[in-house]
Design an enzyme around this catalytic site. Structure first.
Site, PDB file in Angstrom:
ATOM      1  N   HIS A   1       0.812  -1.208   0.000  1.00  0.00           N
ATOM      2  CA  HIS A   1       0.000   0.000   0.000  1.00  0.00           C
ATOM      3  C   HIS A   1       0.850   1.265   0.000  1.00  0.00           C
ATOM      4  O   HIS A   1       0.572   2.221  -0.718  1.00  0.00           O
ATOM      5  CB  HIS A   1      -0.912  -0.021   1.230  1.00  0.00           C
ATOM      6  CG  HIS A   1      -1.988   1.004   1.184  1.00  0.00           C
ATOM      7  ND1 HIS A   1      -3.243   0.745   0.690  1.00  0.00           N
ATOM      8  CD2 HIS A   1      -1.987   2.310   1.541  1.00  0.00           C
ATOM      9  CE1 HIS A   1      -3.967   1.847   0.754  1.00  0.00           C
ATOM     10  NE2 HIS A   1      -3.229   2.809   1.276  1.00  0.00           N
TER      11      HIS A   1
ATOM     12  N   HIS B   1     -11.183   2.108  -1.111  1.00  0.00           N
ATOM     13  CA  HIS B   1     -11.394   1.597   0.246  1.00  0.00           C
ATOM     14  C   HIS B   1     -12.151   0.282   0.124  1.00  0.00           C
ATOM     15  O   HIS B   1     -13.207   0.099   0.718  1.00  0.00           O
ATOM     16  CB  HIS B   1     -12.140   2.620   1.115  1.00  0.00           C
ATOM     17  CG  HIS B   1     -11.397   2.952   2.361  1.00  0.00           C
ATOM     18  ND1 HIS B   1     -11.993   3.348   3.519  1.00  0.00           N
ATOM     19  CD2 HIS B   1     -10.068   2.925   2.631  1.00  0.00           C
ATOM     20  CE1 HIS B   1     -11.070   3.566   4.435  1.00  0.00           C
ATOM     21  NE2 HIS B   1      -9.899   3.310   3.932  1.00  0.00           N
ATOM     22  N   ASN B   2     -11.573  -0.624  -0.655  1.00  0.00           N
ATOM     23  CA  ASN B   2     -12.272  -1.853  -1.019  1.00  0.00           C
ATOM     24  C   ASN B   2     -12.427  -2.811   0.157  1.00  0.00           C
ATOM     25  O   ASN B   2     -13.526  -3.243   0.481  1.00  0.00           O
ATOM     26  CB  ASN B   2     -11.510  -2.579  -2.140  1.00  0.00           C
ATOM     27  CG  ASN B   2     -11.318  -1.695  -3.351  1.00  0.00           C
ATOM     28  OD1 ASN B   2     -12.085  -0.754  -3.546  1.00  0.00           O
ATOM     29  ND2 ASN B   2     -10.316  -1.979  -4.158  1.00  0.00           N
ATOM     30  N   HIS B   3     -11.322  -3.119   0.767  1.00  0.00           N
ATOM     31  CA  HIS B   3     -11.366  -4.121   1.818  1.00  0.00           C
ATOM     32  C   HIS B   3     -12.188  -3.657   3.014  1.00  0.00           C
ATOM     33  O   HIS B   3     -13.098  -4.359   3.460  1.00  0.00           O
ATOM     34  CB  HIS B   3      -9.939  -4.516   2.212  1.00  0.00           C
ATOM     35  CG  HIS B   3      -9.889  -5.732   3.062  1.00  0.00           C
ATOM     36  ND1 HIS B   3     -10.400  -6.948   2.635  1.00  0.00           N
ATOM     37  CD2 HIS B   3      -9.429  -5.910   4.313  1.00  0.00           C
ATOM     38  CE1 HIS B   3     -10.237  -7.822   3.617  1.00  0.00           C
ATOM     39  NE2 HIS B   3      -9.665  -7.228   4.638  1.00  0.00           N
TER      40      HIS B   3
ATOM     41  N   SER C   1      -6.403   6.117  12.941  1.00  0.00           N
ATOM     42  CA  SER C   1      -7.519   6.984  13.333  1.00  0.00           C
ATOM     43  C   SER C   1      -7.698   8.055  12.260  1.00  0.00           C
ATOM     44  O   SER C   1      -6.727   8.541  11.676  1.00  0.00           O
ATOM     45  CB  SER C   1      -7.235   7.650  14.675  1.00  0.00           C
ATOM     46  OG  SER C   1      -7.271   6.690  15.704  1.00  0.00           O
TER      47      SER C   1
ATOM     48  N   ASN D   1      -3.947   5.672  -7.504  1.00  0.00           N
ATOM     49  CA  ASN D   1      -3.886   4.770  -6.370  1.00  0.00           C
ATOM     50  C   ASN D   1      -3.898   3.353  -6.925  1.00  0.00           C
ATOM     51  O   ASN D   1      -4.521   3.097  -7.949  1.00  0.00           O
ATOM     52  CB  ASN D   1      -5.123   5.044  -5.492  1.00  0.00           C
ATOM     53  CG  ASN D   1      -5.234   4.116  -4.313  1.00  0.00           C
ATOM     54  OD1 ASN D   1      -6.165   3.324  -4.230  1.00  0.00           O
ATOM     55  ND2 ASN D   1      -4.301   4.196  -3.398  1.00  0.00           N
TER      56      ASN D   1
END
Ligand SMILES: Nc1ncnc2c1ncn2[C@@H]1O[C@H](COP(=O)(O)OP(=O)(O)O)[C@@H](O)[C@H]1O
Ligand SMILES: [Mg+2]
Lengths: 230, 79, 729, 79
Positions: free
Chosen positions: C45, C91-93, C309, C526
């Site tokens: 990532h 933000h697939n997973h 966070s 990305n």
């Protein structure tokens, strides 16, 4: 007419409102941070849409208890005008300046679409540029716009002619199908007994420019521009 | 002390969320479910050590902010 | 404290060779915190270790590009002294684990990438791929993702103006949620992340740090005792209200001269932000974690450095402006804490409770990061599609296509997104091929779109990659905009599988060729790999986010037909049915090669169309995409609520192939003066053909059958609300 | 029987709602309020008359629908 827009943390339609007001009033409204307490010199105070304090407890609840609301009350008591749109309407009901409450939409979903509004009274400073029974279009964007009041309150609102706007079909019928959120008696906007406070859920300020799809909301602001100030 | 404020819609105020949950439960095959009501639970850590005073404070918070008494009623429990 | 060794490193995702490199750099066994920092910085990532080699092939430059890939977002000059800042991110997973929060925090993350550069976010888009509607989990994923995107975007007050949605069984266990944000900034006031000025304060602002999203590997380590349940890595929950305050506070601070550098805390939070800021600036950084605002008691250095966070930023300030900055964050009631200083050591040194928990030289951490040229294997080209029978005829096929999940109305989705907040949305979802958002106080407008056709990419990733870029360019062109640049979100399976890496490399080749031919560089993007469940990869999905500009918003055209106009098709039609939706939905198979993209013809036709639109000669324009020509015409009729009478196609193309083929590079224009358009097209060498005339209440097909617009609308509107309602009640 | 399902966020999960309520209470002058957590209360009327079975049913409903066990935990009370 001198207008001011109150900004609570989380409000997000203040710029839309400022654009609409400036277009009709010919001057920029004063942007009022929620910690200010002096609203002197203003004729109209607008509480715009958004998610004050995230609307995390109940929509408008936390803003309604903010110090600036005391000044808004005083302004109203002096005979000043107050317009609350969407979150602004929710704040006015939470503050007890307008009766009833706004519950979750009946569909339990946030809704963002155009609706049609029937003008129920055209003799107020907010609506005199429309005709009674006229239908105009306005975008709405809310998750909690389902107007609720007990039957006695609703009857009083109707009896005293304090329902300003009702959801309707483009032809002007206030049917269940035209009611986007389950509001009691298709109520979209209500007035205070002295007709100086208007709260409504839809966003006429987002339809004041032909390029953005029409000018249906413009008469409301043009009407305010002409209002005689107390 | 900990005070727990429970806020529920008043009887007579339509509770679309409770209704939707009821329907969804029926759909899942729970056919012995009658009415469903949905509300909020707010837990407050208070520095107050006296239960009566803690309750009084929580009550004031509920009346002032946590509940809208036009549509909601509330209950307080102090632990 | 668990022992740091190769086994622990493996559980953190570092292979033995990578761990050996860590040992060499440190010259000793790393501490747990150091191992955590290496493992996240060298994760796929953050390091792009499998993709970096290939990404270099994408063109990233043009005279209007101010910042290409490498910054938080891409920046292009849009005229009037303004810049557009934009990026797309996956933000697939997280969206599969917890659809609402996963999608919501996806929106929050991409917003921060944009406003961290000094831009006010003015539009959000989202490209979504879901599993088969029949799959038991799909409905809940759709519901949660749509609510999450709306919940976050509506609250922060950034209009959600566009996107796309596909359904396919390949996404059953792995939906794709790609969110894009576009912002506007004065072009000479762009903020970057390279830290500078030894001694300058490093400031943490925003929300407090909790144990959100900490590396799942922690759970496997023996470090946590009985209370491991309590410390379990948690799903990140979005707080859009705090994000809204953060946007306003940062923009207010950016109007002063206090900021030296600024960076959002995204994936790998404090670690990646501090390492990247110091690394880019060629300085060192010393952090004191005791000063980090904490939400939970007893957090370790490891946890604070790896926490994800949300709603946090890291800022390097000019020291004499600290008070100014502090006052702004106090006004917005956000945490503000000086947590460190820049140093001249070239190292990151992390202290916590008087102990040095990490001490790493930044240069080797960046320079010796793993880089892999993984083996690739080509996907065999699909055999050509033979003759296909027409089982349905035009009218029945049209009704079924308009009603199918991939073509039905998306209103159920976008009616939950506030598209008008900001008061500048000229073309809302459904109104045009690209969303059009005017820039406040200017006549100028942005045109925005997201595009990709995963089934084309699965059949031929190179053609599919080119097609995705070309379609984005075409959608911008179709509203009259000048396409400027793209952001991309490359969603693929496991890169360690040669077939997947082969798809990746081929898709990049196709994209690069299209970007070059269309002067449409990549300025940000990305990569999301390992999109697999139970060993089965998703369809390769290089999602493209396109941005274009209109000098005058009033020139934008939409797809709504009006009565009394001629309909003209521009671009060549061979009748390509391979991988078409007609083939899948009506003939019942997914086969054949995808439609080829002729980039020279694409450019010629598009430049011609744009010129006609800007000349004011076009009343409506729609590109021909999924479903082919008849679907495009029907969409124009539906949007304008008016019918049309169509003529027969050319003799040499069978009717279903003409009306449902998905040949690329085509547009349907509605014009008052067809002869003038046909003559101009002939002169420009652009194939053009009169299709028919608009008017009436029905769509009359070449065979004479008339379908009322009302019936088409019912077919088109039904699927999503009915399908979702079936799950609700 | 009546079953009450209380759903709260798991410890460690950010509770923006609780945080905002806490801040609002502080602003109203309630300065003895520490942490605030917000959750849901769902009241179910069940036709079941056996407390143990009612509890088991409510638990299944909570697990299947009422709570999102990825981020929430729940408690059941039967009255
Ligand atoms: N996820 C989404 N969010 C917002 N708008 C969307 C989304 N998906 C589709 N739309 C909008 O719905 C309209 C139709 O979508 P689509 O059929 O995918 O368009 P196109 O054929 O141009 O690719 C477009 O305006 C698009 O921007
Ligand atoms: Mg399109």
């Amino acid at each position: 007419m001198k207008a001011g827009i109150i900004i609570f943390p989380g409000i997000n339609r203040e710029r839309d409102m400022a654009i609409a007001l400036e277009r009709s009033l010919g001057r920029k409204p004063r942007m009022i941070w929620h910690r200010e307490e002096d609203l002197g010199g203003l004729d109209l105070i607008v509480i715009p849409g958004g998610f004050s304090y995230g609307d995390y407890l109940r929509c408008g609840a936390m803003a309604a208890h903010s110090p600036v609301m005391a000044a808004v009350r005083a302004h109203a008591a002096r005979g000043g005008y107050v317009l609350g749109v969407c979150n602004g309407f929710q704040i006015l009901t939470e503050a007890g300046m307008l009766p009833g409450a706004l519950l979750r939409n009946a569909s339990l979903r946030f809704l963002a679409m155009d609706c049609h509004l029937r003008v129920e009274r055209a003799d107020t400073v907010f609506t005199h540029r429309y005709q009674r029974g006229q239908v105009f279009r306005a975008p709405l964007a809310h998750g909690d716009g389902n107007y609720f009041a007990d039957a006695a309150t609703l009857d009083r609102l109707e009896g005293e002619g304090l329902v300003a706007l009702r959801y309707a079909t483009p032809q002007g019928e206030s049917t269940a199908a035209a009611n986007p959120n389950g509001s009691a008696r298709n109520i979209a906007g209500i007035l205070s007994p002295d007709l100086r406070i208007l709260g409504l859920m839809p966003h006429p300020e987002d339809l004041v420019d032909p390029l953005l799809g029409g000018e249906d909301g413009r008469p409301l602001f043009d009407g305010l521009a002409e209002a005689r100030v107390a | 002390m900990k005070a727990v404020v429970t806020v529920m819609l008043k009887p007579g105020v339509l509770d679309p969320q409770g209704k939707a949950i009821g329907q969804a439960l029926q759909h899942l095959g729970f056919d012995n479910v009658g009415e469903v009501r949905a509300g909020k639970r707010i837990e407050l850590d208070l520095t107050e050590t006296d239960p009566a005073r803690a309750r009084a404070q929580a009550e004031e918070m509920a009346r002032k902010l946590l509940a809208n008494t036009v549509i909601e009623r509330f209950e307080i429990a102090v632990e | 404290m668990s022992t740091v060794d190769a086994a622990l490193a493996r559980s953190f995702g570092l292979n033995d060779e990578e761990y050996a490199r860590v040992l060499a750099i440190q010259g000793r066994t790393p501490t747990l915190t150091e191992l955590g920092i290496f493992s996240v910085m060298w994760s796929e990532h953050c390091s792009y270790k499998s993709s970096r080699i290939w990404l270099k092939e994408l063109p990233t430059e043009a005279p209007w590009v101010i910042h290409g890939p490498g910054e938080n977002a891409g920046v292009v000059d849009i005229g009037d002294g303004l810049a557009a800042v934009f990026k797309m991110e996956s933000h697939n997973h997280p969206s599969f684990i917890e659809p609402y929060q996963g999608a919501a925090t996806g929106v929050g993350g991409i917003l921060r990438d944009v406003f961290t550069m000094g831009a006010r976010p003015v539009a959000n888009l989202n490209a979504l791929r879901f599993g088969d509607p029949q799959h038991p989990r799909t409905r809940a994923v759709v519901d949660g993702v749509v609510r999450g995107i709306g919940g976050y975007g509506n609250c922060v007050g950034v209009p959600t103006v566009g996107g796309e949605v596909n359904f396919h069984p390949a996404f059953n266990g792995n939906p794709l949620v790609n969110a894009m944000t576009v912002g506007i900034a004065p072009k000479d006031r762009i903020f970057l992340s390279a830290a500078a000025g030894v001694g300058n304060p490093v400031v943490y602002v925003g929300s407090k740090t909790g144990r959100d999203g900490i590396h799942g590997a922690t759970m496997a380590s023996a470090e946590f005792g009985q209370d491991s349940e309590e410390k379990r890595p948690t799903v990140q929950v979005g707080d859009p209200f705090t994000e809204k305050l953060l946007i306003e506070a940062c923009l207010e601070l950016m109007a002063t001269d206090a900021i030296v550098a600024i960076q959002d805390m995204g994936a790998a939070g404090l670690t990646s932000s501090s390492v990247e800021m110091a690394g880019k600036g060629g300085v060192g950084i010393a952090l004191d974690l005791d000063a980090v605002p904490q939400r939970e008691a007893g957090m370790t250095a490891y946890e604070m450095m790896l926490s994800e966070s949300q709603e946090r930023m890291l800022i390097v300030l000019r020291p004499e402006r600290e008070a100014v900055a502090r006052a702004i964050f106090a006004k917005w009631e956000l945490d503000f804490s000086v947590i460190g200083r820049l140093t001249d050591t070239g190292r990151i040194v992390v202290r916590h409770q008087g102990r040095v928990e990490a001490d790493i030289a930044l240069a080797p951490l960046a320079e010796q990061a793993p880089l892999y040229r993984r083996p690739t294997a080509p996907t065999p080209a699909p055999p050509p599609l033979g003759a296909v029978a027409d089982p349905a005829g035009l009218g029945a096929a049209l009704r079924r296509l308009l009603a199918c999940p991939d073509l039905c109305s998306r209103a159920w989705i976008y009616d939950q997104y506030d598209a008008t907040v900001g008061g500048q949305t000229v073309k809302r979802p459904g109104a045009a091929d690209a969303a059009v958002v005017r820039i406040e106080g200017h006549a100028r407008a942005l045109a925005l779109t997201t595009d990709c056709t995963p089934r084309y990419c699965a059949a031929d990733a190179e053609a599919g990659g080119a097609q995705a870029v070309a379609e984005a360019w075409r959608n911008l062109t179709a509203v009259g905009a000048r396409p400027l640049a793209i952001t991309d979100n490359l969603n693929f399976g496991n890169p360690e599988k040669p077939a997947v890496m082969g798809q990746f490399a081929a898709a990049i080749r196709g994209m690069a060729a299209a970007c070059r031919a269309l002067d449409f560089p990549v300025v940000s993007g990305n990569v999301s790999l390992y999109n697999e469940t139970e060993g089965r990869a998703i369809l390769p999905t290089p999602a493209i986010g396109g941005l274009g500009v209109l000098d005058d918003a009033a020139q934008a055209v939409g797809i709504a037909l009006r009565p009394g106009l001629d309909l003209v098709l521009l671009g060549a039609t061979a009748g390509h049915l391979g991988q078409s939706l007609w083939l899948r939905e009506i003939a019942g198979h997914e086969a054949g090669p995808p439609p080829p993209v002729d980039l020279a013809a694409e450019r010629r036709t598009g430049d011609f169309v744009r010129a006609r639109i800007l000349a004011g000669a076009v009343a409506a324009c729609h590109d021909v995409a999924d479903g082919g020509l008849l679907v495009a015409v029907a969409e124009m009729a539906l949007t304008g609520d008016v019918g049309a009478r169509l003529r027969a196609g050319p003799d040499e193309v069978p009717p279903v192939a003409f009306w449902f083929g998905e040949d690329q590079g085509r547009y349907v224009l509605a014009v008052a003066d067809a002869p003038a358009l046909l003559a101009a097209a002939a002169a420009a060498g652009v194939p053009a053909r009169l299709l028919g005339t608009s008017g009436g209440a029905g769509l009359t097909l070449p065979g004479g059958e008339t379908i009322s617009v009302t019936e088409l609308r019912q077919a088109h509107a039904r699927f999503l609300p009915a399908w979702m309602a079936a799950g609700e009640t």
